[in-house]
Design a protein around this motif. Sequence first.
Motif, PDB file in Angstrom:
ATOM      1  N   ALA A  26       0.828  -1.209   0.000  1.00 17.36           N
ATOM      2  CA  ALA A  26       0.000   0.000   0.000  1.00 17.36           C
ATOM      3  C   ALA A  26       0.862   1.258   0.000  1.00 17.36           C
ATOM      4  CB  ALA A  26      -0.936  -0.005   1.204  1.00 17.36           C
ATOM      5  N   ILE A  27       1.924   1.258   0.802  1.00 15.32           N
ATOM      6  CA  ILE A  27       2.810   2.418   0.855  1.00 15.32           C
ATOM      7  C   ILE A  27       3.487   2.637  -0.492  1.00 15.32           C
ATOM      8  CG2 ILE A  27       4.917   3.343   1.894  1.00 15.32           C
ATOM      9  CD1 ILE A  27       4.120   1.972   4.499  1.00 15.32           C
ATOM     10  N   VAL A  28       3.978   1.551  -1.097  1.00 18.53           N
ATOM     11  CA  VAL A  28       4.643   1.671  -2.399  1.00 18.53           C
ATOM     12  C   VAL A  28       3.663   2.168  -3.462  1.00 18.53           C
ATOM     13  CG1 VAL A  28       5.766   0.373  -4.251  1.00 18.53           C
ATOM     14  CG2 VAL A  28       6.379  -0.066  -1.869  1.00 18.53           C
ATOM     15  N   ALA A 420       3.782   8.010   9.796  1.00 16.19           N
ATOM     16  CA  ALA A 420       4.172   9.300   9.227  1.00 16.19           C
ATOM     17  C   ALA A 420       4.268   9.228   7.710  1.00 16.19           C
ATOM     18  CB  ALA A 420       5.513   9.742   9.819  1.00 16.19           C
ATOM     19  N   ALA A 421       4.814   8.125   7.188  1.00 12.79           N
ATOM     20  CA  ALA A 421       4.930   7.973   5.734  1.00 12.79           C
ATOM     21  C   ALA A 421       3.556   7.932   5.076  1.00 12.79           C
ATOM     22  CB  ALA A 421       5.718   6.703   5.403  1.00 12.79           C
ATOM     23  N   LEU A 422       2.626   7.170   5.658  1.00 13.34           N
ATOM     24  CA  LEU A 422       1.278   7.102   5.109  1.00 13.34           C
ATOM     25  C   LEU A 422       0.587   8.463   5.158  1.00 13.34           C
ATOM     26  CD1 LEU A 422      -0.035   3.705   6.541  1.00 13.34           C
ATOM     27  CD2 LEU A 422       0.328   4.262   4.139  1.00 13.34           C
ATOM     28  N   THR A 423       0.750   9.165   6.281  1.00  9.29           N
ATOM     29  CA  THR A 423       0.124  10.477   6.423  1.00  9.29           C
ATOM     30  C   THR A 423       0.652  11.450   5.374  1.00  9.29           C
ATOM     31  OG1 THR A 423      -0.138  10.131   8.806  1.00  9.29           O
ATOM     32  CG2 THR A 423      -0.298  12.385   8.004  1.00  9.29           C
ATOM     33  N   TYR A 424       1.961  11.461   5.181  1.00 11.90           N
ATOM     34  CA  TYR A 424       2.577  12.391   4.221  1.00 11.90           C
ATOM     35  C   TYR A 424       2.105  12.097   2.800  1.00 11.90           C
ATOM     36  CZ  TYR A 424       6.180  14.944   1.663  1.00 11.90           C
ATOM     37  OH  TYR A 424       6.846  15.796   0.816  1.00 11.90           O
ATOM     38  N   VAL A 425       2.138  10.833   2.419  1.00 14.55           N
ATOM     39  CA  VAL A 425       1.773  10.465   1.042  1.00 14.55           C
ATOM     40  C   VAL A 425       0.299  10.760   0.781  1.00 14.55           C
ATOM     41  CG1 VAL A 425       1.539   8.541  -0.563  1.00 14.55           C
ATOM     42  CG2 VAL A 425       3.577   8.729   0.849  1.00 14.55           C
ATOM     43  N   VAL A 528      -2.215   1.047  11.004  1.00 14.68           N
ATOM     44  CA  VAL A 528      -0.825   0.726  11.350  1.00 14.68           C
ATOM     45  C   VAL A 528      -0.764  -0.306  12.473  1.00 14.68           C
ATOM     46  CG1 VAL A 528       1.301   1.693  12.323  1.00 14.68           C
ATOM     47  CG2 VAL A 528       0.081   2.925  10.527  1.00 14.68           C
ATOM     48  N   VAL A 529      -1.580  -0.145  13.502  1.00 11.28           N
ATOM     49  CA  VAL A 529      -1.543  -1.081  14.627  1.00 11.28           C
ATOM     50  C   VAL A 529      -1.954  -2.485  14.178  1.00 11.28           C
ATOM     51  CG1 VAL A 529      -2.603  -1.649  16.842  1.00 11.28           C
ATOM     52  CG2 VAL A 529      -1.894   0.683  16.381  1.00 11.28           C
TER      53      VAL A 529
END
Length: 581
Positions: A26-28, A420-425, A528-529
């Motif tokens: 998902a992040i990628v 933080a990465a998910l929030t930023y993207v 995330v959890v």
Amino acid sequence: MAAPKKGRSASAQSKPGRSLALILIAIVGLTAGMFATGDTTPRLGIDLAGGTSITLRAETEPGQGSAINKTNMDTAVEIMNRRVNGLGVSEAEVQTEGSRNIIVNIPKGTDSKEARAQVGTTAKLYFRPVLSTEPSGQAATPTPSAGMSTAPGGKPTEKATDKGNPSASASPSDSTGPSASSTTQGRAASGALKADASPSASTPPSPSGDAAAGKLQQQYTKLDCTKEKVRADTGKGTKPSDTTLACGKNAQGQWQKYILGPAEVDGTDVKKAQAVFSTQTGAGWTVTMNFTGKGSDKFASITGKLAKNQSPQNQFAIVLDGEVVSDPYVRQALTGGSAEISGNFDQESAQSLANMLSYGALPLTFKEDSVSTVSPALGTDQLQAGLIAGAIGLALVVLYLVIYYRGLALIAVASLLVSAALTYVIMSLLGPAIGFALNLPAVCGAIVAIGITADSFIVYFERVRDEIREGRTLRPAVERAWPRARRTILVSDFVSFLAAAVLFVVTVGKVQGFAFTLGLTTLLDVVVVFLFTKPLLTILARGKFFGGGHSWSGLDPKRLGVQPPLRRTRRTSAPLETKEA
């Protein structure tokens, strides 16, 4: 029932890698989408990036009874705010200043020209009967018969259904129109209100010797709607009770010119309009209108009169700021207080027309008083101070985790980085998607979310440690603690999300940015959890460092106060001493 649950639990325990793979994919994917859009940083609000500030001055036109009062100003602010903010998160600000001014702040990075056009569209919206129309700058074409739904090369067919009148029905002579269909509100009047295909010229009826009508006809003959300056001056100063000229585009993007009669229905008579995708009649996207009590009577009266005329004088024009945005024609009176316009709409065009019908009727007329550029200097300083405060708070949280939880702090920090990465993207993607812009309150919401996320980790870690204190080894403790921790985390996050949702609904402007960010990060905390923190701890519990209870793992049984079990030993009986008498 217990056995299947146990089986599913065991299956989930044995494959935590699937959850980790899912969240990494998902992040990628989101990161790839971010680079594909070209916006690799979140959009900033006007307080951080600067932008354009527009001052609008309220005025009343001769012949209009709307007064400049608090009620009308508040209504105008609400309508403008809906126009420029759409979903409410583009961070454009609309607020009153004094008794007759409205300030609109448009952040840099958004389409300021489009926003200015939306704000500038402040004239009243009217429904006017069409007296004459033809393509601007072209010769008149033959008038189509009244029963036609479309003509070769004409504009897309539209229809309006009188949803409140069960007896309404389609005209039998219209063989090209769609057949009527039943709805829960009665039988649809298919083809009752349609757009004239290729509107033709026809001389409006005018009394003999009427100099004003003759002058209007001469202006109509010379009118060239292809010129922007001409369009801007067309209909200026016209009262609702006057016959007027207007311009509008047809489906092919060509300009039409109109002679329109006095306004029969005011835009404020439209109670509600919305774009709806119709699956029952196969009409696709349609625009539904609901009228007020007085508006319903006016609309029924004018449609009844127009239905008796020949084309194009059986049409009415929906006019906003002197421009015709739609010109459907009528074949029968529409009563009941509701109508539907349909045709070759796509979602964007249907929503645009619904937006004009819903919010096009401001109670006052506004003119641009001034336009200025806003500097982001003050906001930048505040942002730096806020980021420094956030960094200090994050450092203190990490320090606490390291001191108290030792090795478990690595899992918490890794989870914070993923969040933080998910929030930023996602914030970067929401900029071009819905116009989201990050302002100072939104930054505060993200900083507050650090504590919410860390709190979820602490709840889970403490549940695991409680299980170890009861004498269980780490791997069973991780799984037995999860159901109890999961319930607590969900309840806590639900309360936070509910508070953010309520705050978002009841507030406007910058406070909505705080609420939106808080709600978004709360949802990401759950993701995330569930998909990262718990699976990661499950995997690490199989290793020697955590599973063996290393003193720096944070799960050392001795450090947690676990007492070793007592061993039972056989006591040797002491020899009995003989007693002397």
